[in-house]
Design a protein around this motif. Structure first.
Motif, PDB file in Angstrom:
ATOM      1  N   LEU A 276       0.827  -1.205   0.000  1.00 29.57           N
ATOM      2  CA  LEU A 276       0.000   0.000   0.000  1.00 29.57           C
ATOM      3  C   LEU A 276       0.862   1.256   0.000  1.00 29.57           C
ATOM      4  CD1 LEU A 276      -2.529  -1.278   2.662  1.00 29.57           C
ATOM      5  CD2 LEU A 276      -3.026  -0.914   0.228  1.00 29.57           C
ATOM      6  N   PRO A 277       0.383   2.335  -0.663  1.00 29.80           N
ATOM      7  CA  PRO A 277       1.183   3.577  -0.694  1.00 29.80           C
ATOM      8  C   PRO A 277       1.284   4.184   0.699  1.00 29.80           C
ATOM      9  CG  PRO A 277      -1.004   3.935  -1.648  1.00 29.80           C
ATOM     10  CD  PRO A 277      -0.866   2.456  -1.445  1.00 29.80           C
ATOM     11  N   SER A 278       2.416   4.809   0.967  1.00 30.18           N
ATOM     12  CA  SER A 278       2.634   5.418   2.283  1.00 30.18           C
ATOM     13  C   SER A 278       2.429   6.921   2.261  1.00 30.18           C
ATOM     14  CB  SER A 278       4.058   5.120   2.774  1.00 30.18           C
ATOM     15  OG  SER A 278       5.007   5.634   1.865  1.00 30.18           O
TER      16      SER A 278
ATOM     17  N   ARG B  33       6.403  -2.976  18.803  1.00 23.94           N
ATOM     18  CA  ARG B  33       6.907  -1.655  18.401  1.00 23.94           C
ATOM     19  C   ARG B  33       7.311  -1.674  16.940  1.00 23.94           C
ATOM     20  NH1 ARG B  33       8.473   1.736  16.039  1.00 23.94           N
ATOM     21  NH2 ARG B  33       9.807   3.514  16.517  1.00 23.94           N
ATOM     22  N   LEU B  34       7.879  -2.770  16.450  1.00 27.63           N
ATOM     23  CA  LEU B  34       8.282  -2.915  15.056  1.00 27.63           C
ATOM     24  C   LEU B  34       7.309  -3.835  14.329  1.00 27.63           C
ATOM     25  CD1 LEU B  34      12.138  -3.378  15.539  1.00 27.63           C
ATOM     26  CD2 LEU B  34      10.918  -1.275  14.930  1.00 27.63           C
ATOM     27  N   TYR B  35       7.106  -3.565  13.062  1.00 28.22           N
ATOM     28  CA  TYR B  35       6.215  -4.400  12.253  1.00 28.22           C
ATOM     29  C   TYR B  35       6.786  -5.814  12.158  1.00 28.22           C
ATOM     30  CZ  TYR B  35       3.544  -6.051   8.223  1.00 28.22           C
ATOM     31  OH  TYR B  35       2.727  -6.775   7.386  1.00 28.22           O
TER      32      TYR B  35
ATOM     33  N   THR C  87      10.296  -6.714  13.431  1.00 21.61           N
ATOM     34  CA  THR C  87      11.603  -6.534  12.779  1.00 21.61           C
ATOM     35  C   THR C  87      11.780  -5.197  12.065  1.00 21.61           C
ATOM     36  OG1 THR C  87      10.783  -7.619  10.757  1.00 21.61           O
ATOM     37  CG2 THR C  87      11.862  -9.020  12.415  1.00 21.61           C
ATOM     38  N   GLU C  88      10.690  -4.588  11.545  1.00 20.05           N
ATOM     39  CA  GLU C  88      10.860  -3.432  10.667  1.00 20.05           C
ATOM     40  C   GLU C  88      10.100  -2.212  11.143  1.00 20.05           C
ATOM     41  OE1 GLU C  88      11.103  -3.304   6.469  1.00 20.05           O
ATOM     42  OE2 GLU C  88      10.884  -5.479   6.306  1.00 20.05           O
ATOM     43  N   LEU C  89      10.626  -1.024  10.814  1.00 22.43           N
ATOM     44  CA  LEU C  89       9.898   0.216  11.020  1.00 22.43           C
ATOM     45  C   LEU C  89       8.702   0.253  10.072  1.00 22.43           C
ATOM     46  CD1 LEU C  89      12.923   2.682  11.211  1.00 22.43           C
ATOM     47  CD2 LEU C  89      11.485   1.949  13.121  1.00 22.43           C
ATOM     48  N   ARG C  90       7.588   0.785  10.561  1.00 20.59           N
ATOM     49  CA  ARG C  90       6.376   0.825   9.736  1.00 20.59           C
ATOM     50  C   ARG C  90       6.404   2.002   8.767  1.00 20.59           C
ATOM     51  NH1 ARG C  90       4.766  -1.047  14.706  1.00 20.59           N
ATOM     52  NH2 ARG C  90       3.328  -2.833  14.736  1.00 20.59           N
ATOM     53  N   SER C  91       5.905   1.772   7.559  1.00 14.38           N
ATOM     54  CA  SER C  91       5.669   2.856   6.608  1.00 14.38           C
ATOM     55  C   SER C  91       4.194   3.215   6.569  1.00 14.38           C
ATOM     56  CB  SER C  91       6.144   2.459   5.201  1.00 14.38           C
ATOM     57  OG  SER C  91       5.496   1.276   4.771  1.00 14.38           O
ATOM     58  N   SER C  92       3.347   2.393   7.188  1.00 13.96           N
ATOM     59  CA  SER C  92       1.925   2.645   7.348  1.00 13.96           C
ATOM     60  C   SER C  92       1.414   1.697   8.423  1.00 13.96           C
ATOM     61  CB  SER C  92       1.166   2.434   6.027  1.00 13.96           C
ATOM     62  OG  SER C  92       1.362   1.106   5.563  1.00 13.96           O
TER      63      SER C  92
END
Length: 327
Positions: A26-28, A93-95, A98-103
């Motif tokens: 999905l677009p951020s 806290r991370l998606y 493992t990852e920072l969220r973009s949405s």
């Protein structure tokens, strides 16, 4: 009929998080999103996140988002809102850890926001406050309510159908309705930096009810968080004004990491200064006591006593008394 996402069917059906678009699909960003981004919209969410201290939730089990696409409707995967700030409890806290969220994609995360804060801009009042703006503008006029969305068990919105089973042209509901009817966010806070007016809506019986606040010191207590939100007048990042800020059960404003570090340094410096003052006072007292003993000893010697007699009477050493005699 409304065009819906084509999802391969299985028996039994797979859950939405395994079949619908993910954060990566999905677009951020949406350059046509209404609103007037400004520095306040950047700084205020930072202060909210940096003063959030939850005693009942581990730091790696909460998520705070700011100006992040929030996707909420499985039947319209591109429909989203961009809250100025929101808090979600009991999510990594991370998606996927493992990852920072973009949405933030509700059907993937499985948890809706618990608190949403919107910062009013001149062009976003109707979006942020929905029918509240219409009621304030035209209190005697009936409110034009958008088509209701239905809340199924999985927490995502299903678009209503018309009486003949056909859906007309659909447009995304306003933020107010998404937060109230679709996501059912328990606490919704709206703040205008132009008027410094704070408004607080709580979900009661499925609908938002505005809660009264003290105009002279507006404060919002959220018992589940053991924290409150209030208007603090002070300086943050070099800007002095009213800010939304968290406070504890004692009414004390929660500190940012930088403020806490500065306070600890000031306390350490104060303790060092106090220790130095105490040492200087003790040294001064010792010197005063020694001067008094010296004077007493010399007076005794002048009265005719011998050194040995003065030693026995005062408990001082002979060397000390003879040194005073030489001085």
């Amino acid at each position: 009929m409304t065009s819906r996402p084509s999802v391969p069917q299985t028996d039994p059906p797979l859950p939405p998080r395994l079949t619908l678009p993910t954060m990566y699909d999905l677009p951020s960003e949406d350059p046509e999103e209404p609103g007037l981004p400004d520095e306040f919209h950047d700084l205020q969410p930072q202060l909210l996140s940096r003063t959030l201290r939850l005693t009942d939730y581990a730091a790696d089990q909460i998520f705070t988002g700011s100006d992040l696409n929030l996707y909420y409707d499985v039947w319209h995967p591109l429909w989203h809102k961009r809250p100025d700030w929101f808090l979600v409890l009991n999510v990594p806290r991370l998606y996927e850890g493992t990852e920072l969220r973009s949405s933030y994609v509700v059907w993937q995360e499985g948890v809706n926001p618990f608190v949403v804060v919107e910062l009013l801009s001149p062009g976003t009042e109707k979006e942020d406050l929905g029918e509240q703006v219409e009621l304030a503008t035209n209190p005697d006029q009936p409110v034009s309510v958008e088509a209701e969305t239905v809340q199924p068990e999985n927490g995502t919105a299903i678009a209503p159908e018309s009486a003949n089973g056909q859906s007309g042209k659909e447009t995304p509901p306003r933020k107010w309705k998404v937060y109230e009817r679709v996501l059912r966010v328990p606490y919704y806070v709206v703040f205008s930096r132009y008027t410094n007016k704070l408004r607080f809506f709580q979900l009661v019986g499925g609908h938002y009810q505005e809660q009264p606040l003290d105009p002279s010191d507006p404060r919002i207590w959220i018992p589940e968080l053991k924290l409150g939100l209030g208007l603090w007048q002070g300086t943050f990042e070099g800007i002095s004004r009213f800010w939304l800020r968290w406070y504890d059960s004692q009414g004390t404003w929660m500190l940012t990491d930088a403020e806490q570090e500065r306070q600890e340094k000031e306390l350490a410096l104060t303790r060092a200064e106090q220790e130095q003052q105490r040492a200087e006072q003790e040294q001064e007292l010792r010197q005063q006591a020694e001067a008094q003993l010296k004077q007493v000893s010399l007076n005794l010697l002048q009265s005719g006593m011998t050194v040995d007699q003065v030693v026995q009477l005062t408990g001082l050493s002979e060397d000390q008394i003879r040194q005073w005699i030489q001085d």
